[in-house]
Design a protein around this motif. Structure first.
Motif, mmCIF file in Angstrom:
data_model
loop_
_atom_site.group_PDB
_atom_site.id
_atom_site.type_symbol
_atom_site.label_atom_id
_atom_site.label_comp_id
_atom_site.label_asym_id
_atom_site.label_seq_id
_atom_site.Cartn_x
_atom_site.Cartn_y
_atom_site.Cartn_z
ATOM 1 N N VAL A 92 108.679 -65.750 48.852
ATOM 2 C CA VAL A 92 107.782 -64.660 48.460
ATOM 3 C C VAL A 92 107.018 -65.026 47.196
ATOM 4 C CG1 VAL A 92 107.718 -62.257 47.678
ATOM 5 C CG2 VAL A 92 109.110 -62.873 49.631
ATOM 6 N N ARG A 93 107.692 -65.696 46.245
ATOM 7 C CA ARG A 93 106.998 -66.126 45.016
ATOM 8 C C ARG A 93 105.871 -67.100 45.332
ATOM 9 N NH1 ARG A 93 110.056 -67.954 39.851
ATOM 10 N NH2 ARG A 93 107.899 -67.944 39.192
ATOM 11 N N SER A 94 106.118 -68.044 46.243
ATOM 12 C CA SER A 94 105.060 -68.993 46.591
ATOM 13 C C SER A 94 103.916 -68.295 47.316
ATOM 14 C CB SER A 94 105.618 -70.146 47.421
ATOM 15 O OG SER A 94 106.111 -69.662 48.652
ATOM 16 N N SER A 95 104.236 -67.304 48.153
ATOM 17 C CA SER A 95 103.176 -66.540 48.825
ATOM 18 C C SER A 95 102.388 -65.696 47.827
ATOM 19 C CB SER A 95 103.765 -65.643 49.908
ATOM 20 O OG SER A 95 104.360 -66.404 50.917
ATOM 21 N N LEU A 96 103.073 -65.143 46.827
ATOM 22 C CA LEU A 96 102.369 -64.367 45.795
ATOM 23 C C LEU A 96 101.470 -65.266 44.950
ATOM 24 C CD1 LEU A 96 105.133 -61.923 44.514
ATOM 25 C CD2 LEU A 96 103.053 -61.332 45.741
ATOM 26 N N ALA A 97 101.910 -66.487 44.684
ATOM 27 C CA ALA A 97 101.081 -67.407 43.908
ATOM 28 C C ALA A 97 99.841 -67.814 44.691
ATOM 29 C CB ALA A 97 101.885 -68.642 43.527
ATOM 30 N N ALA A 98 99.963 -67.926 46.007
ATOM 31 C CA ALA A 98 98.831 -68.325 46.832
ATOM 32 C C ALA A 98 97.913 -67.153 47.192
ATOM 33 C CB ALA A 98 99.327 -68.984 48.120
ATOM 34 N N HIS A 99 98.374 -65.928 46.941
ATOM 35 C CA HIS A 99 97.592 -64.737 47.316
ATOM 36 C C HIS A 99 96.397 -64.561 46.385
ATOM 37 C CE1 HIS A 99 96.649 -60.729 48.713
ATOM 38 N NE2 HIS A 99 96.755 -60.268 47.480
ATOM 39 N N ASN A 100 95.228 -64.437 46.962
ATOM 40 C CA ASN A 100 94.007 -64.143 46.207
ATOM 41 C C ASN A 100 93.444 -62.828 46.719
ATOM 42 O OD1 ASN A 100 93.943 -66.462 44.598
ATOM 43 N ND2 ASN A 100 93.097 -67.646 46.300
ATOM 44 N N PRO A 101 93.509 -61.776 45.907
ATOM 45 C CA PRO A 101 92.991 -60.490 46.378
ATOM 46 C C PRO A 101 91.476 -60.540 46.535
ATOM 47 C CG PRO A 101 93.664 -60.335 44.086
ATOM 48 C CD PRO A 101 94.053 -61.698 44.563
ATOM 49 N N THR A 102 90.997 -59.909 47.588
ATOM 50 C CA THR A 102 89.558 -59.886 47.832
ATOM 51 C C THR A 102 88.870 -58.815 47.009
ATOM 52 O OG1 THR A 102 89.941 -58.434 49.729
ATOM 53 C CG2 THR A 102 89.796 -60.804 50.155
ATOM 54 N N GLU A 103 89.560 -57.735 46.729
ATOM 55 C CA GLU A 103 88.977 -56.659 45.935
ATOM 56 C C GLU A 103 89.973 -56.223 44.863
ATOM 57 O OE1 GLU A 103 90.435 -53.577 49.276
ATOM 58 O OE2 GLU A 103 88.818 -54.976 49.536
ATOM 59 N N HIS A 104 89.464 -55.648 43.822
ATOM 60 C CA HIS A 104 90.316 -55.164 42.739
ATOM 61 C C HIS A 104 90.784 -53.761 43.093
ATOM 62 C CE1 HIS A 104 91.919 -54.798 38.732
ATOM 63 N NE2 HIS A 104 91.307 -53.627 38.618
ATOM 64 N N CYS A 105 92.086 -53.546 43.065
ATOM 65 C CA CYS A 105 92.664 -52.243 43.374
ATOM 66 C C CYS A 105 93.097 -51.557 42.086
ATOM 67 C CB CYS A 105 93.862 -52.402 44.297
ATOM 68 S SG CYS A 105 93.428 -53.123 45.875
ATOM 69 N N ALA A 106 93.161 -50.255 42.150
ATOM 70 C CA ALA A 106 93.578 -49.481 40.971
ATOM 71 C C ALA A 106 95.076 -49.664 40.742
ATOM 72 C CB ALA A 106 93.265 -48.007 41.180
ATOM 73 N N PRO A 107 95.489 -49.921 39.505
ATOM 74 C CA PRO A 107 96.926 -50.099 39.243
ATOM 75 C C PRO A 107 97.663 -48.764 39.300
ATOM 76 C CG PRO A 107 95.690 -50.245 37.213
ATOM 77 C CD PRO A 107 94.673 -50.139 38.321
ATOM 78 N N ILE A 108 98.920 -48.836 39.675
ATOM 79 C CA ILE A 108 99.785 -47.663 39.682
ATOM 80 C C ILE A 108 100.529 -47.661 38.344
ATOM 81 C CG2 ILE A 108 101.730 -46.530 40.792
ATOM 82 C CD1 ILE A 108 100.961 -48.009 43.366
ATOM 83 N N ASP A 109 100.180 -46.718 37.496
ATOM 84 C CA ASP A 109 100.833 -46.602 36.193
ATOM 85 C C ASP A 109 101.875 -45.492 36.267
ATOM 86 O OD1 ASP A 109 99.403 -48.603 34.887
ATOM 87 O OD2 ASP A 109 97.720 -47.245 34.508
ATOM 88 N N LEU A 110 103.124 -45.880 36.171
ATOM 89 C CA LEU A 110 104.214 -44.915 36.194
ATOM 90 C C LEU A 110 104.715 -44.684 34.776
ATOM 91 C CD1 LEU A 110 106.185 -46.311 39.244
ATOM 92 C CD2 LEU A 110 104.699 -44.320 39.188
ATOM 93 N N PRO A 111 104.899 -43.434 34.382
ATOM 94 C CA PRO A 111 105.430 -43.183 33.039
ATOM 95 C C PRO A 111 106.877 -43.647 32.948
ATOM 96 C CG PRO A 111 105.224 -41.136 34.273
ATOM 97 C CD PRO A 111 104.601 -42.202 35.105
ATOM 98 N N PRO A 112 107.293 -44.108 31.779
ATOM 99 C CA PRO A 112 108.682 -44.579 31.630
ATOM 100 C C PRO A 112 109.722 -43.503 31.945
ATOM 101 C CG PRO A 112 107.366 -45.210 29.729
ATOM 102 C CD PRO A 112 106.512 -44.327 30.574
ATOM 103 N N GLU A 113 109.377 -42.243 31.722
ATOM 104 C CA GLU A 113 110.318 -41.166 32.020
ATOM 105 C C GLU A 113 110.634 -41.106 33.507
ATOM 106 O OE1 GLU A 113 107.293 -40.418 30.439
ATOM 107 O OE2 GLU A 113 108.121 -40.638 28.431
ATOM 108 N N GLN A 114 109.614 -41.332 34.340
ATOM 109 C CA GLN A 114 109.814 -41.312 35.784
ATOM 110 C C GLN A 114 110.676 -42.500 36.225
ATOM 111 O OE1 GLN A 114 106.143 -41.312 37.975
ATOM 112 N NE2 GLN A 114 107.151 -40.979 39.937
#
Length: 157
Positions: A92-114
């Motif tokens: 999975v790490r090697s697949s993640l290193a080879a992954h090139n996203p085609t578009e920029h997606c919005a990040p999911i920001d979770l509060p530390p409390e959650q």
């Protein structure tokens, strides 16, 4: 080249494991990560990994539940089915290193409390007397001989 962390692979695998039938809650992802890794990830690392994976377009969130995007499904479908956990993390790490996203997606920001609440809920269910299906089954302590063999009659000479 962007760095790829072990926790990213573990969270992607945990999301895959916990969202097979329906999108998973954060507690289910924490439980699956605990099952895969043997320990619960730190709050900061968990939040950063979810943010990185969502920015790459691999995890999506809807109504407080998380699931894999088609790109995330494609990465997990490439992995060997019979690989053990360590080999799967490396793949999975090697697949993640080879992954090139085609578009920029919005990040999911979770509060530390959650995140803290999800980890605390998982710790509480781990200690509960009920049955947790995401935890590994304990190994039975078997005697060194197979059961019932000592009762057999020896073969004639």
């Amino acid at each position: 080249m962007r760095p790829v962390h072990d926790i990213d692979a573990i969270i992607l695998m945990a999301t895959t494991l916990s969202s097979k039938r329906r999108p998973a809650e954060l507690v289910e992802i924490v439980a699956a990560a605990d099952l895969l890794q043997g320990s619960i990830p730190f709050v900061e690392k968990l939040g950063e990994a979810i943010q990185r994976l969502s920015t790459l377009g691999l995890i999506s969130a809807a109504e407080g539940r998380f699931g894999l995007t088609p790109a995330g499904h494609a990465i997990m479908a490439k992995q060997r089915k019979k690989a053990d956990t360590e080999e799967l993390i490396i793949g999975v790490r090697s697949s993640l290193a080879a992954h090139n996203p085609t578009e920029h997606c919005a990040p999911i920001d979770l509060p530390p409390e959650q995140l803290v609440a999800a980890i605390q809920a998982h710790k509480a269910t781990r200690k509960a007397p009920g049955k947790n299906l995401l935890m590994p089954k304990p190994k039975l302590d078997r005697h060194f001989k197979a059961e019932g063999r000592w009762r057999r009659v020896p073969a004639p000479r």
